[in-house]
Design a protein around this motif. Structure first.
Motif, mmCIF file in Angstrom:
data_model
loop_
_atom_site.group_PDB
_atom_site.id
_atom_site.type_symbol
_atom_site.label_atom_id
_atom_site.label_comp_id
_atom_site.label_asym_id
_atom_site.label_seq_id
_atom_site.Cartn_x
_atom_site.Cartn_y
_atom_site.Cartn_z
ATOM 1 N N GLY A 98 15.392 81.115 -13.850
ATOM 2 C CA GLY A 98 14.237 80.446 -13.264
ATOM 3 C C GLY A 98 14.694 79.169 -12.580
ATOM 4 N N LYS A 132 9.907 84.731 -10.379
ATOM 5 C CA LYS A 132 11.216 84.128 -10.141
ATOM 6 C C LYS A 132 11.442 82.829 -10.914
ATOM 7 C CE LYS A 132 12.370 87.403 -7.378
ATOM 8 N NZ LYS A 132 13.343 88.428 -7.847
ATOM 9 N N ASN A 133 10.389 82.103 -11.236
ATOM 10 C CA ASN A 133 10.560 80.840 -11.961
ATOM 11 C C ASN A 133 10.534 80.999 -13.476
ATOM 12 O OD1 ASN A 133 10.860 79.200 -9.695
ATOM 13 N ND2 ASN A 133 8.648 78.954 -9.450
ATOM 14 N N ARG A 179 11.848 81.707 -17.015
ATOM 15 C CA ARG A 179 13.130 81.681 -17.720
ATOM 16 C C ARG A 179 13.100 82.779 -18.775
ATOM 17 N NH1 ARG A 179 10.910 76.792 -16.502
ATOM 18 N NH2 ARG A 179 12.266 75.171 -15.634
#
Length: 424
Positions: free
Chosen positions: A92, A196-197, A199
């Motif tokens: 992320g 996508k961000n 974690r």
């Protein structure tokens, strides 16, 4: 404004050395700074508690401690501090201090919930929802999320069994910062990585958390003058229902005894006391059917904890009703109600039901991390319809507290834990 937003996306290059040594008398611990190769760049922690605080993560790599015949957790037992690129399935924006300490505190709780599939959602190092269920981590995570849908926004999810597609459906329904699990079932990562961000952390050691029970770690509290307080970490003595102590007290020649919890009540008390290990004091936890129904945390007085938990429970309950009926949060409904008569009527009905249903607390059990100094907190708990209490015991007014639960109709059960669970 763009500059203010930029500070949250800026990597804080830490000035800390690659190695750290701590010596206590003749015993020595050696630590290595944890960094990761991410997108072709060596990166440590994103930043500390705030973007302008450089920070570093260190893993214990050699040495050990033993005091008073008690051996501490040592090298080779790393969890969060031992994360490598292999375990960081998706970085992320890559983790900062608060991301990892949230995961760490979840593991602190989950070590005591190993008997069943369990899920904890944390925000600001406190659980906002926790659950365990024989039906699997998907059910546990759904229950934990429904326990506090509001606070779960942007939280960290940690489960103690391989993450399932059922659990992914919960994660995919809201915004979260971190997901950590011992493993991921086929197909789950493909869905999670679309965010996508997010974690995504794999921590295989979660499956063996119970091996750490009873073995403390060196708990260090730093003072603002540069000094330190070192202590044995908290060790939960309530590992099964039989570890609870009957609530009894003697006063002025009279003896007082509380009702013993039923098997179901004892199971819920056991669950809630495990969660209590990760909650900031002063705190109380309401729980029912293996799910937290309210958590009051960080208050200066005991009755204030209960008041906070009750108020929060009614808000969260109203929010669930609003979302189920109108697909909007209770706050969105309140805003709409300012200009829309129908929305105002809907809001009034929801708030009335939340009050009438006591925020869904009826039938819950309650644990308190410290004893009740007065019966006011207990009376307020019982007014919400709780059926059983676990608390440390040891107050000079234990007899009054036992009298309070015995006077309730139906009679409320109570047991003592024989230990306090403060966390500061």
């Amino acid at each position: 404004m763009s500059d203010l937003k930029k500070m949250y996306n800026t990597l804080s290059q830490d000035p800390f050395p690659a190695d750290m040594t701590v010596r206590l008398g003749e015993q020595e611990l050696t630590f290595k700074k944890r960094t990761w190769e991410i997108e072709g760049e060596t990166k440590g922690l994103r930043y500390g508690e705030n973007p302008d605080q450089p920070a570093a993560l260190y893993e214990l790599v050699s040495g050990g401690l033993e005091f008073d015949g008690v051996k501490f957790r040592g090298e080779g037992q790393g969890l969060v501090s031992a994360l490598t690129e292999e375990h960081m399935l998706q970085a992320g924006k890559h983790p900062g201090k608060t991301n990892l300490t949230d995961v760490d505190n979840a593991l602190n709780i989950l070590q005591y919930l190993y008997a069943k599939p369990a899920a904890v959602i944390l925000k600001h190092n406190n659980p906002c929802g926790a659950s365990w269920s024989e039906e699997g981590v998907g059910t546990a995570l759904s229950n934990a999320f429904q326990a506090d849908r509001i606070a779960a926004f942007g939280g960290a999810i940690v489960v103690n069994r391989p993450l399932t597609m059922e659990a992914v459906e919960v994660i995919d329904s809201a915004y979260f910062e971190v997901v950590a699990a011992p493993a991921f079932e086929e197909g789950t990562l493909e869905i999670l990585k679309k965010r996508k961000n997010l974690r995504i952390l794999q921590i295989p050691g979660i499956m063996d958390l119970e091996k750490l029970i009873g073995q403390p770690f060196l708990d260090i509290k730093s003072l603002m003058d540069g000094g330190m307080v070192v202590q044995f970490s908290f060790r939960n003595r309530i590992l099964s229902a039989k570890d609870f102590i009957p609530a009894k007290a003697d006063k002025d020649g009279s003896s007082y005894t509380a009702r013993t919890p039923t098997t179901k009540e004892a199971d819920d008390l056991l669950f809630a006391w495990a969660v209590e290990a990760g909650v900031t004091s002063n705190s109380v936890i309401f729980a029912r059917d293996g799910v937290t129904t309210a958590i009051g945390t960080g208050e200066q007085d005991r009755v204030g904890c209960v008041e906070l938990a009750v108020t929060k429970a009614r808000t969260k309950y109203a929010d669930l009703l609003a979302f189920d009926q109108f697909k909007m949060s209770i706050f969105e409904l309140k805003l709409k109600a300012l200009k829309d008569e129908e929305a105002a009527a809907n809001l009034a009905a929801i708030e009335k039901k939340a009050a009438d249903d006591k925020g869904g607390l009826t039938g819950s059990v309650l644990v308190s991390d410290g004893f009740f100094p007065f019966r006011d907190g207990v009376d307020l708990c019982m007014a919400q319809g709780i059926t059983a209490i676990a608390q440390p015991g040891g107050s000079i007014r234990d007899n009054e507290i036992i009298q309070a639960v015995n006077e309730a109709s139906p009679q409320v059960a109570m047991v003592f834990t024989g230990q306090r669970s403060f966390k500061h």
